[in-house]
Design a protein around this motif. Sequence first.
Motif, PDB file in Angstrom:
ATOM      1  N   GLU A 122       0.840  -1.203   0.000  1.00 48.10           N
ATOM      2  CA  GLU A 122       0.000   0.000   0.000  1.00 48.10           C
ATOM      3  C   GLU A 122       0.877   1.257   0.000  1.00 48.10           C
ATOM      4  N   LYS A 123       0.364   2.327  -0.588  1.00 48.15           N
ATOM      5  CA  LYS A 123       1.136   3.559  -0.745  1.00 48.15           C
ATOM      6  C   LYS A 123       1.763   4.034   0.558  1.00 48.15           C
ATOM      7  N   ASP A 124       0.987   4.214   1.616  1.00 50.52           N
ATOM      8  CA  ASP A 124       1.537   4.773   2.857  1.00 50.52           C
ATOM      9  C   ASP A 124       2.682   3.923   3.403  1.00 50.52           C
ATOM     10  N   ALA A 125       2.530   2.613   3.346  1.00 46.70           N
ATOM     11  CA  ALA A 125       3.572   1.716   3.843  1.00 46.70           C
ATOM     12  C   ALA A 125       4.814   1.764   2.946  1.00 46.70           C
ATOM     13  N   ILE A 126       4.618   1.901   1.651  1.00 45.68           N
ATOM     14  CA  ILE A 126       5.755   1.980   0.718  1.00 45.68           C
ATOM     15  C   ILE A 126       6.502   3.298   0.917  1.00 45.68           C
ATOM     16  N   VAL A 127       5.773   4.400   1.065  1.00 42.75           N
ATOM     17  CA  VAL A 127       6.421   5.699   1.299  1.00 42.75           C
ATOM     18  C   VAL A 127       7.209   5.654   2.613  1.00 42.75           C
ATOM     19  N   LYS A 128       6.650   5.023   3.640  1.00 44.17           N
ATOM     20  CA  LYS A 128       7.364   4.891   4.910  1.00 44.17           C
ATOM     21  C   LYS A 128       8.623   4.044   4.743  1.00 44.17           C
ATOM     22  N   PHE A 129       8.528   2.934   4.029  1.00 45.08           N
ATOM     23  CA  PHE A 129       9.676   2.074   3.753  1.00 45.08           C
ATOM     24  C   PHE A 129      10.771   2.865   3.043  1.00 45.08           C
ATOM     25  N   LEU A 130      10.395   3.637   2.035  1.00 42.95           N
ATOM     26  CA  LEU A 130      11.353   4.457   1.291  1.00 42.95           C
ATOM     27  C   LEU A 130      11.982   5.500   2.205  1.00 42.95           C
ATOM     28  N   SER A 131      11.148   6.195   2.950  1.00 42.32           N
ATOM     29  CA  SER A 131      11.634   7.228   3.872  1.00 42.32           C
ATOM     30  C   SER A 131      12.572   6.629   4.920  1.00 42.32           C
ATOM     31  N   ASP A 132      12.186   5.501   5.475  1.00 44.57           N
ATOM     32  CA  ASP A 132      13.030   4.830   6.479  1.00 44.57           C
ATOM     33  C   ASP A 132      14.375   4.409   5.889  1.00 44.57           C
ATOM     34  N   SER A 133      14.384   4.021   4.614  1.00 43.41           N
ATOM     35  CA  SER A 133      15.651   3.608   3.990  1.00 43.41           C
ATOM     36  C   SER A 133      16.608   4.788   3.868  1.00 43.41           C
ATOM     37  N   PHE A 134      16.078   5.949   3.533  1.00 42.34           N
ATOM     38  CA  PHE A 134      16.931   7.136   3.453  1.00 42.34           C
ATOM     39  C   PHE A 134      17.399   7.548   4.846  1.00 42.34           C
ATOM     40  N   GLU A 135      16.545   7.401   5.832  1.00 43.36           N
ATOM     41  CA  GLU A 135      16.933   7.711   7.214  1.00 43.36           C
ATOM     42  C   GLU A 135      18.045   6.768   7.668  1.00 43.36           C
ATOM     43  N   TYR A 136      17.910   5.486   7.388  1.00 40.93           N
ATOM     44  CA  TYR A 136      18.932   4.487   7.740  1.00 40.93           C
ATOM     45  C   TYR A 136      20.281   4.895   7.149  1.00 40.93           C
ATOM     46  N   CYS A 137      20.277   5.249   5.873  1.00 39.71           N
ATOM     47  CA  CYS A 137      21.522   5.633   5.201  1.00 39.71           C
ATOM     48  C   CYS A 137      22.048   6.973   5.705  1.00 39.71           C
ATOM     49  N   SER A 138      21.155   7.867   6.114  1.00 34.35           N
ATOM     50  CA  SER A 138      21.601   9.189   6.577  1.00 34.35           C
ATOM     51  C   SER A 138      22.357   9.101   7.893  1.00 34.35           C
ATOM     52  N   VAL A 139      22.236   7.991   8.596  1.00 37.87           N
ATOM     53  CA  VAL A 139      23.020   7.768   9.804  1.00 37.87           C
ATOM     54  C   VAL A 139      24.371   7.149   9.440  1.00 37.87           C
ATOM     55  N   VAL A 140      24.387   6.299   8.439  1.00 40.21           N
ATOM     56  CA  VAL A 140      25.604   5.594   8.034  1.00 40.21           C
ATOM     57  C   VAL A 140      26.571   6.524   7.298  1.00 40.21           C
ATOM     58  N   ILE A 141      26.088   7.219   6.297  1.00 44.23           N
ATOM     59  CA  ILE A 141      26.961   7.936   5.359  1.00 44.23           C
ATOM     60  C   ILE A 141      27.830   9.015   6.005  1.00 44.23           C
ATOM     61  N   PRO A 142      27.278   9.931   6.800  1.00 42.85           N
ATOM     62  CA  PRO A 142      28.150  10.999   7.325  1.00 42.85           C
ATOM     63  C   PRO A 142      29.192  10.502   8.327  1.00 42.85           C
ATOM     64  N   ASN A 143      29.043   9.286   8.814  1.00 39.77           N
ATOM     65  CA  ASN A 143      29.971   8.745   9.804  1.00 39.77           C
ATOM     66  C   ASN A 143      31.020   7.815   9.199  1.00 39.77           C
ATOM     67  N   LEU A 144      31.084   7.749   7.878  1.00 37.28           N
ATOM     68  CA  LEU A 144      32.077   6.888   7.239  1.00 37.28           C
ATOM     69  C   LEU A 144      33.486   7.421   7.482  1.00 37.28           C
ATOM     70  N   THR A 145      34.383   6.527   7.830  1.00 38.00           N
ATOM     71  CA  THR A 145      35.779   6.894   8.064  1.00 38.00           C
ATOM     72  C   THR A 145      36.576   6.786   6.770  1.00 38.00           C
ATOM     73  N   ASP A 146      37.802   7.278   6.809  1.00 36.85           N
ATOM     74  CA  ASP A 146      38.685   7.175   5.654  1.00 36.85           C
ATOM     75  C   ASP A 146      38.891   5.710   5.285  1.00 36.85           C
ATOM     76  N   THR A 147      39.039   4.866   6.287  1.00 34.71           N
ATOM     77  CA  THR A 147      39.212   3.434   6.036  1.00 34.71           C
ATOM     78  C   THR A 147      37.982   2.855   5.349  1.00 34.71           C
ATOM     79  N   GLN A 148      36.801   3.197   5.821  1.00 37.82           N
ATOM     80  CA  GLN A 148      35.573   2.682   5.212  1.00 37.82           C
ATOM     81  C   GLN A 148      35.395   3.196   3.782  1.00 37.82           C
ATOM     82  N   MET A 149      35.835   4.417   3.527  1.00 31.89           N
ATOM     83  CA  MET A 149      35.691   4.978   2.184  1.00 31.89           C
ATOM     84  C   MET A 149      36.625   4.270   1.191  1.00 31.89           C
ATOM     85  N   SER A 150      37.786   3.820   1.641  1.00 35.90           N
ATOM     86  CA  SER A 150      38.725   3.173   0.723  1.00 35.90           C
ATOM     87  C   SER A 150      38.652   1.644   0.780  1.00 35.90           C
TER      88      SER A 150
END
Length: 175
Positions: free
Chosen positions: A101-129
């Motif tokens: 259903e639309k509302d559940a899919i939009v939430k799933f999409l939104s949650d996926s971006f939220e999940y990544c928004s915690v991971v990405i800015p905290n990547l270290t130099d080691t993780q990037m390479s």
Amino acid sequence: MKSRAVLGFAVLIPLSLCVAVASAVPMDSAGAAGEYSKHFAALGKLSIAVAQAMPPEQYSFRPHPDSMNFGQLMSHIAGTNYQFCAGLKDSDPPALPSPTEKDAIVKFLSDSFEYCSVVIPNLTDTQMSHTHNSPDGRLSGREVLLAMYIHVAHHRGQAEIYLRDKGIQPPRYII
């Protein structure tokens, strides 16, 4: 007068060399991860806006029998976001829902971006390479970020065509 010119050159030449060397040094990963994070936030906002623009009764629309329907396309983006970002953490993605259903899919999409928004800015130099698992195979952290951005932009672009096929103006890109 001559001594001032010589003194000026004596100061300017080393200063310009310092600037040239500083600009040639590659950006540290926190800077690269931070820059990517800024653009990823805009990518997420636009992708969620595209998902919200399609009326619920059109989530089953597919422009061609071989195409994913709109809801499947949005869920595909979400699931793959989790896979890319979990790979950057060298972990398995969390258990993922299978919304229809639309509302559940939009939430799933939104949650996926939220999940990544915690991971990405905290990547270290080691993780990037370092090499990580991703839906596109084993890639360096920088390549994973690029592949994820391309993946989202590609499928969001498809979704915008679905909207246009239904006479809906896609949301405008805003940074």
